[in-house]
Design a protein around this motif. Structure first.
Motif, short mmCIF file in Angstrom:
data_model
loop_
_atom_site.label_atom_id
_atom_site.label_comp_id
_atom_site.label_asym_id
_atom_site.label_seq_id
_atom_site.Cartn_x
_atom_site.Cartn_y
_atom_site.Cartn_z
N GLU A 134 0.82 -1.22 0.00
CA GLU A 134 0.00 0.00 0.00
C GLU A 134 0.85 1.26 0.00
O GLU A 134 0.57 2.22 -0.73
N ILE A 179 -16.71 3.08 -1.23
CA ILE A 179 -15.75 2.87 -0.14
C ILE A 179 -16.54 2.33 1.06
O ILE A 179 -17.53 2.90 1.46
N THR A 198 -10.01 2.11 4.94
CA THR A 198 -9.73 2.23 3.51
C THR A 198 -9.67 3.70 3.10
O THR A 198 -8.77 4.11 2.37
#
Length: 196
Positions: free
Chosen positions: A3, A26, A31
């Protein structure tokens, strides 16, 4: 890439650039927090729009805009665009009555309208009321969410058996995952062998 490597690459790419990003659906705050890191210190005229069904995520992101359901006219346009290329079928009052009942139960939710319209595309217009009754709307007023679930469920049951089986195998994989063809075929073969 992990990430943080992806975030660093994105930050480098966006330096001194104006952008407009739309991120759809989302599901959790973690997140959103991760995504937000990639857009820190970006161009002041850039915009980032996110959609979510989770109020806590929207609150954390700030600037909430609640979508309104479609108007009756726009619901009808969307429905007829899918069922018959945008031309309303006005030859039968009964047909218009069933369409109005269906659209009322969809409550202006585009997903519900498109799903039931897609289900009705292959059906004779005389059968639309049968489909309406089969979904279980009946004559009771229920929540739009429940109606949408009923529409989605009914459209699943109306699928040919080979597509139901395909969806069953696909449901074994996590959402948004890359699915290799051989892995899918292997699972199918394994299941068929085990069922003999």
């Amino acid at each position: 890439m992990d990430e943080w490597q992806l975030i660093n690459q994105l930050q480098k790419f966006l330096v001194r650039k104006r952008y407009f990003f739309v991120m759809d659906d989302i599901w959790d705050i973690r997140t959103w927090e991760m995504i937000k890191c990639a857009f820190m210190d970006s161009h002041p005229e850039s915009r980032l729009i996110m959609t979510t069904r989770i109020v806590d995520v929207a609150t954390k992101a700030g600037g909430i805009y609640n979508m309104e359901p479609l108007s009756d006219d726009n619901s009808e346009i969307l429905f007829y665009t899918r069922t018959c290329g945008g031309e309303g079928l006005t030859s039968s009052n009964q047909h218009a009555e069933v369409t109005n009942k269906i659209l009322k139960k969809c409550g202006g939710v585009p997903l519900a309208i498109i799903t039931i319209a897609s289900l009705l595309v292959g059906k004779q217009s005389e059968d639309w009321s049968k489909v309406y009754d089969a979904i279980g709307f009946g004559h009771e007023d229920s929540e739009v969410v429940q109606n949408t679930r009923k529409i989605l469920s009914f459209s699943h049951y109306d699928l040919p058996s080979h597509l139901k089986t395909c969806l069953l195998y696909l449901s074994m994989f996590p959402e948004d995952s890359f699915i290799e063809k051989n892995s899918l075929i292997w699972r199918r073969e394994l299941f068929q062998h085990a069922s003999k």
